[in-house]
Design a protein around this motif. Structure first.
Motif, PDB file in Angstrom:
ATOM      1  N   TYR A  63       0.838  -1.191   0.000  1.00  0.00           N
ATOM      2  CA  TYR A  63       0.000   0.000   0.000  1.00  0.00           C
ATOM      3  C   TYR A  63       0.875   1.243   0.000  1.00  0.00           C
ATOM      4  CZ  TYR A  63      -4.380  -2.450   0.838  1.00  0.00           C
ATOM      5  OH  TYR A  63      -5.483  -3.251   0.712  1.00  0.00           O
ATOM      6  N   PRO A  64       0.443   2.303  -0.681  1.00  0.00           N
ATOM      7  CA  PRO A  64       1.146   3.579  -0.529  1.00  0.00           C
ATOM      8  C   PRO A  64       1.041   4.016   0.930  1.00  0.00           C
ATOM      9  CG  PRO A  64      -0.390   3.644  -2.390  1.00  0.00           C
ATOM     10  CD  PRO A  64      -0.685   2.396  -1.625  1.00  0.00           C
ATOM     11  N   ASN A  65       2.161   4.466   1.523  1.00  0.00           N
ATOM     12  CA  ASN A  65       2.117   4.825   2.933  1.00  0.00           C
ATOM     13  C   ASN A  65       1.223   6.038   3.167  1.00  0.00           C
ATOM     14  OD1 ASN A  65       3.963   7.420   3.463  1.00  0.00           O
ATOM     15  ND2 ASN A  65       4.887   6.207   1.829  1.00  0.00           N
ATOM     16  N   LEU A  66       0.616   6.090   4.340  1.00  0.00           N
ATOM     17  CA  LEU A  66      -0.360   7.137   4.650  1.00  0.00           C
ATOM     18  C   LEU A  66       0.258   8.527   4.657  1.00  0.00           C
ATOM     19  CD1 LEU A  66      -2.437   5.453   7.502  1.00  0.00           C
ATOM     20  CD2 LEU A  66      -3.051   5.707   5.090  1.00  0.00           C
ATOM     21  N   ALA A  67       1.554   8.604   4.971  1.00  0.00           N
ATOM     22  CA  ALA A  67       2.213   9.905   5.008  1.00  0.00           C
ATOM     23  C   ALA A  67       2.623  10.389   3.622  1.00  0.00           C
ATOM     24  CB  ALA A  67       3.453   9.841   5.908  1.00  0.00           C
ATOM     25  N   SER A  68       2.522   9.520   2.615  1.00  0.00           N
ATOM     26  CA  SER A  68       2.884   9.865   1.229  1.00  0.00           C
ATOM     27  C   SER A  68       4.318  10.338   1.103  1.00  0.00           C
ATOM     28  CB  SER A  68       1.926  10.937   0.677  1.00  0.00           C
ATOM     29  OG  SER A  68       0.600  10.462   0.672  1.00  0.00           O
ATOM     30  N   THR A  69       5.226   9.771   1.883  1.00  0.00           N
ATOM     31  CA  THR A  69       6.642  10.112   1.789  1.00  0.00           C
ATOM     32  C   THR A  69       7.361   9.091   0.920  1.00  0.00           C
ATOM     33  OG1 THR A  69       7.052   8.892   3.840  1.00  0.00           O
ATOM     34  CG2 THR A  69       6.730  11.267   4.019  1.00  0.00           C
ATOM     35  N   PRO A  70       8.261   9.531   0.039  1.00  0.00           N
ATOM     36  CA  PRO A  70       8.906   8.616  -0.907  1.00  0.00           C
ATOM     37  C   PRO A  70       9.915   7.676  -0.276  1.00  0.00           C
ATOM     38  CG  PRO A  70       9.817  10.824  -1.136  1.00  0.00           C
ATOM     39  CD  PRO A  70       8.647  10.937  -0.201  1.00  0.00           C
ATOM     40  N   THR A  71      10.300   7.896   0.987  1.00  0.00           N
ATOM     41  CA  THR A  71      11.276   7.016   1.628  1.00  0.00           C
ATOM     42  C   THR A  71      10.638   6.099   2.669  1.00  0.00           C
ATOM     43  OG1 THR A  71      11.792   8.756   3.226  1.00  0.00           O
ATOM     44  CG2 THR A  71      13.199   8.596   1.262  1.00  0.00           C
ATOM     45  N   THR A  72       9.313   5.953   2.638  1.00  0.00           N
ATOM     46  CA  THR A  72       8.606   5.057   3.547  1.00  0.00           C
ATOM     47  C   THR A  72       7.888   3.979   2.747  1.00  0.00           C
ATOM     48  OG1 THR A  72       8.286   6.747   5.248  1.00  0.00           O
ATOM     49  CG2 THR A  72       6.780   4.882   5.291  1.00  0.00           C
ATOM     50  N   ARG A  73       8.007   2.727   3.185  1.00  0.00           N
ATOM     51  CA  ARG A  73       7.316   1.593   2.559  1.00  0.00           C
ATOM     52  C   ARG A  73       6.329   1.020   3.572  1.00  0.00           C
ATOM     53  NH1 ARG A  73       9.929   3.947  -0.453  1.00  0.00           N
ATOM     54  NH2 ARG A  73      11.740   3.305  -1.691  1.00  0.00           N
ATOM     55  N   GLU A  74       5.149   0.664   3.100  1.00  0.00           N
ATOM     56  CA  GLU A  74       4.136   0.103   3.990  1.00  0.00           C
ATOM     57  C   GLU A  74       3.423  -1.045   3.302  1.00  0.00           C
ATOM     58  OE1 GLU A  74       0.555   1.611   6.961  1.00  0.00           O
ATOM     59  OE2 GLU A  74       1.004   2.774   5.151  1.00  0.00           O
ATOM     60  N   GLY A  75       3.155  -2.098   4.057  1.00  0.00           N
ATOM     61  CA  GLY A  75       2.424  -3.228   3.520  1.00  0.00           C
ATOM     62  C   GLY A  75       1.871  -4.087   4.641  1.00  0.00           C
ATOM     63  N   PHE A  76       1.085  -5.091   4.265  1.00  0.00           N
ATOM     64  CA  PHE A  76       0.464  -5.991   5.229  1.00  0.00           C
ATOM     65  C   PHE A  76       0.756  -7.427   4.815  1.00  0.00           C
ATOM     66  CE2 PHE A  76      -1.763  -2.016   5.282  1.00  0.00           C
ATOM     67  CZ  PHE A  76      -1.988  -1.771   6.628  1.00  0.00           C
ATOM     68  N   VAL A  77       1.287  -8.209   5.757  1.00  0.00           N
ATOM     69  CA  VAL A  77       1.676  -9.578   5.457  1.00  0.00           C
ATOM     70  C   VAL A  77       0.832 -10.566   6.261  1.00  0.00           C
ATOM     71  CG1 VAL A  77       4.048  -8.993   4.839  1.00  0.00           C
ATOM     72  CG2 VAL A  77       3.499  -9.557   7.210  1.00  0.00           C
ATOM     73  N   SER A  78       0.637 -11.745   5.684  1.00  0.00           N
ATOM     74  CA  SER A  78       0.011 -12.877   6.374  1.00  0.00           C
ATOM     75  C   SER A  78       0.945 -14.066   6.242  1.00  0.00           C
ATOM     76  CB  SER A  78      -1.359 -13.203   5.765  1.00  0.00           C
ATOM     77  OG  SER A  78      -2.259 -12.117   5.913  1.00  0.00           O
TER      78      SER A  78
END
Length: 218
Positions: A63-78
């Motif tokens: 997912y695009p990170n909520l802060a919309s910063t280009p140096t942050t990665r966000e995701g959800f794992v199972s």
């Protein structure tokens, strides 16, 4: 005045700026689900048990990170880990468990700050945040998937254990769904690699076996 040379220099600088910006933005992406292949490994312990560990039900939602910063990665794992043993060992199994989690690596650490043209800068605060079901306990055992934070440095791999489950009989499993992973201050790709480790103990020998998933880019 050599206008052609000036134009070529301007184009080169513009191209470099575009390349740097593109590299920073690469990996932020849009929401997309990836299903990872199941992995399993079986070994025979020193006293004759067949010990198997399995990594299964693994998915990654970027997912695009909520802060919309280009140096942050966000995701959800199972992820799900299974441990089981069979056979006719020479000594009874006294204890065992299954542990699972992820190894993470960041290519470029910009925690000290990264300066680009026009006063554009990034940093500090390098790190990875994992959030799941904080404070949850089952049967008085330790919390599974607590919220945690750690740091990443370039050229190193950080291991995060999601949880551990003791064997009940000859089999045990442990699973987590939609655990948030967020990595800050990373200008390059962030790579995830899942793992599951099964361990059994007898009066004569202890044995552990680990299986790894295929690397995935967050």
């Amino acid at each position: 005045m050599n206008l052609a040379g000036i134009r070529r220099g301007s184009i080169a600088v513009a191209g470099l700026a575009t390349l740097v910006t593109t590299g920073l933005l690469m990996g932020s992406g849009s929401a997309a689900a990836e299903v990872a292949a199941d992995k399993s490994r079986t070994t025979q312990t020193d006293d004759g048990w067949d010990l198997t560990v399995t990594k299964t039900a693994e998915t990654l939602d970027r997912y695009p990170n909520l802060a919309s910063t280009p140096t942050t990665r966000e995701g959800f794992v199972s992820l799900k880990g299974i441990a089981e043993y069979h056979g006719a060992g020479k000594h009874k199994v006294d204890a065992g468990d299954i542990a699972f989690g992820y190894q993470l690596g960041c290519q470029v650490d910009v925690s000290s700050g990264l300066q680009l043209g026009l006063g554009f800068s990034f940093g500090p605060n390098v790190g990875v945040t994992v959030g799941g079901t904080p404070g949850v306990t089952v049967g008085g055992s330790a919390a599974v998937i607590p919220t945690m934070q750690t740091t990443l440095k370039p050229g190193t791999i950080t291991t995060i254990v999601f949880g551990t489950k003791p064997l009940a009989g000859q089999r045990a499993s442990i699973a987590a769904e939609q655990v948030e992973i967020k990595v800050d201050a990373c200008a390059g790709p962030v790579t995830l690699r899942s793992f599951a480790t099964a361990t059994i103990k007898t009066s004569a020998a202890d044995h552990a076996v680990t299986v790894y998933g295929d690397p995935m880019t967050l």
